[in-house]
Design a protein around this motif. Structure first.
Motif, PDB file in Angstrom:
ATOM      1  N   SER A 154      -3.771 -41.643 -10.152  1.00 22.37           N
ATOM      2  CA  SER A 154      -3.068 -40.751 -11.089  1.00 22.37           C
ATOM      3  C   SER A 154      -1.834 -40.241 -10.368  1.00 22.37           C
ATOM      4  O   SER A 154      -1.946 -39.611  -9.317  1.00 22.37           O
ATOM      5  N   MET A 195       2.470 -38.802 -10.212  1.00 23.18           N
ATOM      6  CA  MET A 195       3.637 -38.163 -10.842  1.00 23.18           C
ATOM      7  C   MET A 195       4.862 -38.520 -10.009  1.00 23.18           C
ATOM      8  O   MET A 195       4.768 -38.660  -8.799  1.00 23.18           O
ATOM      9  N   THR A 196       5.988 -38.680 -10.688  1.00 21.85           N
ATOM     10  CA  THR A 196       7.242 -38.924  -9.977  1.00 21.85           C
ATOM     11  C   THR A 196       8.280 -37.929 -10.461  1.00 21.85           C
ATOM     12  O   THR A 196       8.127 -37.321 -11.517  1.00 21.85           O
ATOM     13  N   GLU A 197       9.325 -37.801  -9.685  1.00 24.24           N
ATOM     14  CA  GLU A 197      10.411 -36.902 -10.096  1.00 24.24           C
ATOM     15  C   GLU A 197      11.722 -37.430  -9.521  1.00 24.24           C
ATOM     16  O   GLU A 197      11.751 -37.985  -8.422  1.00 24.24           O
ATOM     17  N   PHE A 212      15.028 -35.618  -8.672  1.00 20.75           N
ATOM     18  CA  PHE A 212      15.604 -34.274  -8.614  1.00 20.75           C
ATOM     19  C   PHE A 212      17.092 -34.280  -8.932  1.00 20.75           C
ATOM     20  O   PHE A 212      17.603 -33.396  -9.597  1.00 20.75           O
ATOM     21  N   ALA A 228      10.805 -38.642  -5.575  1.00 20.55           N
ATOM     22  CA  ALA A 228       9.529 -38.162  -5.029  1.00 20.55           C
ATOM     23  C   ALA A 228       8.414 -38.766  -5.850  1.00 20.55           C
ATOM     24  O   ALA A 228       8.578 -39.011  -7.054  1.00 20.55           O
ATOM     25  N   ALA A 249       3.941 -38.581  -5.947  1.00 23.10           N
ATOM     26  CA  ALA A 249       2.647 -38.198  -5.363  1.00 23.10           C
ATOM     27  C   ALA A 249       1.557 -38.768  -6.241  1.00 23.10           C
ATOM     28  O   ALA A 249       1.726 -38.871  -7.459  1.00 23.10           O
ATOM     29  N   PHE A 250       0.471 -39.183  -5.606  1.00 19.68           N
ATOM     30  CA  PHE A 250      -0.626 -39.655  -6.449  1.00 19.68           C
ATOM     31  C   PHE A 250      -2.004 -39.395  -5.837  1.00 19.68           C
ATOM     32  O   PHE A 250      -2.146 -39.302  -4.621  1.00 19.68           O
ATOM     33  N   LEU A 251      -2.956 -39.218  -6.719  1.00 21.92           N
ATOM     34  CA  LEU A 251      -4.365 -39.158  -6.354  1.00 21.92           C
ATOM     35  C   LEU A 251      -4.911 -40.564  -6.444  1.00 21.92           C
ATOM     36  O   LEU A 251      -4.449 -41.350  -7.281  1.00 21.92           O
ATOM     37  N   GLU A 308       1.668 -39.053  -0.866  1.00 17.40           N
ATOM     38  CA  GLU A 308       2.885 -38.365  -1.312  1.00 17.40           C
ATOM     39  C   GLU A 308       4.075 -38.894  -0.539  1.00 17.40           C
ATOM     40  O   GLU A 308       3.984 -39.160   0.661  1.00 17.40           O
ATOM     41  N   THR A 363       8.578 -38.380  -0.443  1.00 15.48           N
ATOM     42  CA  THR A 363       9.761 -37.742  -0.989  1.00 15.48           C
ATOM     43  C   THR A 363      10.907 -37.909  -0.020  1.00 15.48           C
ATOM     44  O   THR A 363      10.687 -38.172   1.167  1.00 15.48           O
ATOM     45  N   TYR A 380      13.077 -35.309  -0.180  1.00 17.01           N
ATOM     46  CA  TYR A 380      13.535 -33.926  -0.383  1.00 17.01           C
ATOM     47  C   TYR A 380      12.700 -32.930   0.410  1.00 17.01           C
ATOM     48  O   TYR A 380      12.519 -31.794   0.003  1.00 17.01           O
ATOM     49  N   TRP A 415      -4.556 -41.784 -15.656  1.00 12.17           N
ATOM     50  CA  TRP A 415      -5.141 -42.617 -14.617  1.00 12.17           C
ATOM     51  C   TRP A 415      -4.991 -44.088 -14.973  1.00 12.17           C
ATOM     52  O   TRP A 415      -5.137 -44.474 -16.127  1.00 12.17           O
TER      53      TRP A 415
END
Lengths: 379, 379, 379, 379
Positions: free
Chosen positions: C212, C214-216, C218, C238, C240-242, C254, C256, C258, C373
């Motif tokens: 699962s 998420m990206t970003e 910035f 960036a 991060a994932f589980l 994770e 990044t 930044y 997921w």
């Protein structure tokens, strides 16, 4: 629990640290005795009253002789400048009081020897506040050494670095800064800081045989705290020495108040045949330990977080991982002192034990002055 | 690029480290000269042949005098035991060769002085391989000092700790372990390890004025590598000394091969009026820096990861965050030597500069023997 | 030694790192093959010529198809942007060349799958440059896991933190900054940095089952390197994932660009039933190891200085205590590749092994986009 | 000083920590109020009597309703398992008592909301013991953020790692191990450990917007402490989640009791545009700080020893360099609570503030169960 009535002389940094120890000890340790803050004593009546109120002392005195004369006082705690220890302790011993004396024991070895004789003659429990022995990580180091984990010792190195006197405008003398006044302190970093290093070293590694030292006073004159007048500085700002121990190991010791970036960096390292240990007051809850008997490729310095129930003293506090701090070394010392009173097995260092440190300090200062190796007198 | 033909004498640890430096330097540095691995020389013909093949040396010699006589050799690199440096270097200088000599320069000061005279008379470029000056973090420390970031220096402390000779069965002598043989090495840790510490110290903090030292040989007899017969050990296993620098700062130096847990822990710390620095060979890519001029509450020791393009030498390597290692100090030293040949501004330390370290070593050994303070001769 | 002729495509950061590996490997490893720098290839003729001169490539090409056609080339090394890997590798395989491809293998899983099919059909040795597997401390971690030192694994956590794109004025695209251009790179930190973390994780801990993420982004727009015109940023800044691994362990990942203060901080930690390990690219020569089977009170995280002869690869370098750096991971990978060519036991990760990482990256990006997921496809 | 009479419910770990806070606070802080240990309350009469004796409570109760009815009690301190907080707090509020409630506030958000309503209706001072806000280094972090030192925040990452439940024979339930019993605790690591991480995060970085979580129970059945019978384990052994904050920053959170080598490793790191900070409960007296505005080459992570008089709370303790520990965070919280009673500016977190953490925990558990992103309810 039986009460043990404390008469405290002095109200400064150490007065607070000891008082905190007395107040907390029974909350965390099961003991036969309970310290009672009976009286605080100092010349400045207003200040000692404020101190007594803050800490719950039941009464105040402005003359330490009167305090010693009081029947309701069991133990005298000496937190005054070094140049007063001998007189107070000798009188307290004569009055049959137990004595807990701030370090260093005395201005020098011969003076300390008389103090030892006084307490021995009076047969009173006596102790010197070399509190770092009772930081759990340091006590744990002692255990490891006693268990033979290190084997034969080759090297000992200790230093105590501070940086608070670099500013030449910092004054000397008076209540707050008596540690910079040679008349009150006897010496500079040698008696103030190296005495701690030496006490721990003797405890962990046995007696020091001989030393070669150098001292320096970087700022030659300072204004006096009270008069503002510039006066010659009599203390040593820095002191370093080489030493040989009776057990054949070599040592280096160093202390200064001119080491930028170090507030109270007392460190020691011991290298033995099988293992080494390192400790650092800035992270006092850790012990670094290297064991050569570990399997070759996975050998490494272990950073031991000394906060488990099986570590010295730690079963009395919180749960694993939660660190204690500086003040707890005093709580432990109170606990051990009380246990000593109960069992008759005195907590160390007593005056006699602390005299050994005094003789090393004397040898160090003498070596620095004479520019040669000096043998240490045996206590 | 002009070729600069190297004649390498010796094929051990340093022979490899230097050869690697010669081979890599032009891939990473823009230089007018290109080292050519022209000839490798050693008495053992088979071993030097294998070495030459491995590293790409074009030819081999088994007699260093022949190597020196060769017209196609520009520079002689001396990687043999300490007791051979003087003879080879003097002959090489007489033959007009540039000389790159492993440290320590010589067996002692007087011998070193003659070597200085030889290269000065011959006017040949000369250098001693005190490679740690060119670890980027160490060079960066030098920059910070030269910029005045530290201000007046109060303290210098250095140590070089190892643990590889604790086992008393370890033999001495022969090709591999000549460092334990006083006849070949001249001294033990003093010339091998403290010489590094002293060279860096002189570079960063100026000349040493006087010293008080102690040495110890923990294992008194060892089997000889070749005969297996137990013989007296002539080297110092450990050496510690106090020092005063010309600039008024105090110092402690220590070296040993009996410090469990330390493989090659060379560290130094300098405490100045405004700032302090600390460096450690076990994490050679970092410099610890404390600046008192930082805003009070946020002051702290900065762990500087010396891997940015703006750090010394690092613009030649990879990208920020990616560390280099031990071997790169030799690449940098080759680069600087070649630049010196090009510009006529010789790379330091040359023989004369390295002689200062020799005189400190002499004073240290003399002090340890005599048990008193000794002044250091000026180079 | 048999020559193995290298044709290098690209001359950037990785071109240098690989070339250095080829040049050094035979000085330190005994191998049946010797890489020969036969040809360097890139579109910019002047730049590739300068690169070839610097590194000793015997010839240059400006068209990679010509390079592939050359009979005197044994192996193609692909150091070009990600969007070119598939085409070059497929052609090289068809021409019967060995292939050493920079990571990530491909722009995505399906593309990577075709590359796997191509090399398998052609039966050519192939490898992807996930170099961190061959940092000695990481290889040592693998050994400890394989020996069962950790027992059942509960947790895996990895991160790769940088801070070089915080400045919104930093442009995207072009030769130097193609990693910020989604068309050339395929993704941002996911393919560039997390791919490293995932490759190591799969190697040490087996396949990832589901994620699962998420990206970003910035900074939404950046000037283009060539035109200066502001364009939409397509990459993830960036991510991060589980994750859940097939072995039942839980993970967090994770990455990044930044994270102020981190240049290239790749770290991983693994917690097993009996022991844990931690590694950190900023001190790549150390492995942190905690073993619960140590005697209770002396348990602690061991800081292992991975520089002994018995540590992976380290017997080929210097002496204990002297660290190597980033570049050596490439030397080791070359050594293992050549050993694989010799023995027929290919060095990992080959294309097929690297495809597993590609599928995890695909799942991560898909999860981040869909907010749910996603199961990872099996390679 | 006015007395403020405390009625303590519970006598476990937190009962001791709070009692120590009450006893010490006036020795170190100048306050208008003085806590008086009026009564301790628990069902086990013998145990609560022993506790009261140890800590100097004047009286004992075995029924908390009686304690609440007593006129001589000003404040109720709730140190009982989580499933009792709501009932006790609601009754105490109705009785007009101040309330100091252990964390987490409640079993879940809706229950917590009722508690907030109860104290708001009763207008009684109320506080939740999220003690880590008042570790000086953490409070200092808050100051740096509030001063704008970090600038825009990009990343927040926190974890709380322990290893004390790996042994599957460890029982669940009963007085000592209620934290493993879902009926008493409500959840496992989420409410016990992550609640701390979340409270700090909200304080430092504002509200959490949405989360994606996973949980795991590694040991599915455990013997019950009282019966010895194996029962299903209802708590989460481990929990990790991704989060987005209202301010646009991304976060990872993780907690477990299966991370070998970590006793109570609560860490957080925040990466801002200009600076980053890192803190670690295992060395709670330090704050790591990186400031990008430092001069380029000397930039580095500063290890700040948060023990100076100018650091939060530290002027009340000893001298620079001498660290305090875990217990002091409670002393600080008592001091701030009393100051809040005096000034009418309540100390945070009060019940309402702590409810925010409860809603995040609810979202985390709901996300883990549903396998999808969940938005956090606003408190």
């Amino acid at each position: 629990m039986k009460p043990l009535n404390i008469g405290m002389i002095g109200y400064g940094f150490m007065g607070r640290a000891h008082s905190n120890g007395y107040r907390k000890v029974n909350n965390f340790f099961d003991l036969a005795y309970r310290p009672v803050l009976k009286a605080a004593c100092a010349r400045d009546a207003a200040k000692v009253k404020a101190f007594a109120d803050k800490w719950g002392y039941e009464s105040v005195e402005s003359d330490w002789r009167k305090l010693i004369d009081r029947k309701d006082i069991d133990a005298i705690d000496i937190c005054t400048p070094n140049n007063t220890h001998a007189e107070i302790a000798t009188a307290a011993a004569a009055a049959g009081k137990m004595i807990l004396c701030e370090k260093p024991l005395s201005m020098n070895g011969p003076e300390g020897k008389k103090m030892v004789e006084a307490v021995q003659k009076a047969k009173v429990p006596n102790m010197v506040w070399y509190n770092y022995r009772r930081v759990p990580a340091v006590t744990f180091a002692k255990q490891l050494i006693d268990e033979g984990k290190l084997g034969k010792i080759f090297h000992y190195r200790a230093k105590f670095l501070q940086d608070w006197t670099i500013n030449p405008e910092l004054p000397q003398g008076g209540t707050g800064l008596w540690r910079l006044d040679v008349a009150a302190a006897g010496s500079g970093v040698t008696g103030d800081l190296l005495a701690h290093c030496i006490d721990t070293a003797i405890w962990l590694n046995g007696d020091v045989k001989s030393v070669s030292a150098m001292t320096e006073t970087f700022v030659k004159e300072r204004p006096h705290t009270l008069t503002g007048k510039k006066e010659k500085v009599g203390i040593d700002d820095a002191c370093a020495f080489l030493a040989r121990f009776d057990n054949g190991s070599l040592a280096t010791f160093e202390s200064t108040r001119y080491a930028r970036g170090h507030k109270a960096l007392y460190t020691f390292e011991i290298n033995g045949e099988h293992a080494s240990i390192f400790w650092d007051l800035h992270d006092l809850h850790r012990l670094q330990y290297f064991d050569h008997r570990d399997d070759g490729p996975t050998r490494g310095w272990r950073s031991i977080h000394v906060t488990d129930g099986e570590h010295p003293y730690m079963g009395h506090w919180w749960v694993p991982g939660l660190q204690i701090g500086y003040e707890h070394s005093f709580v432990h010392q109170v606990a051990d002192f009380l246990k000593g009173v109960e069992t008759g097995q005195p907590a160390m260092p007593d005056f006699r034990d602390a005299l050994r440190t005094q003789y090393v300090c004397d040898a160090v200062l003498s070596s620095a002055q004479g520019g040669k190796w000096v043998n240490v007198e045996k206590a």
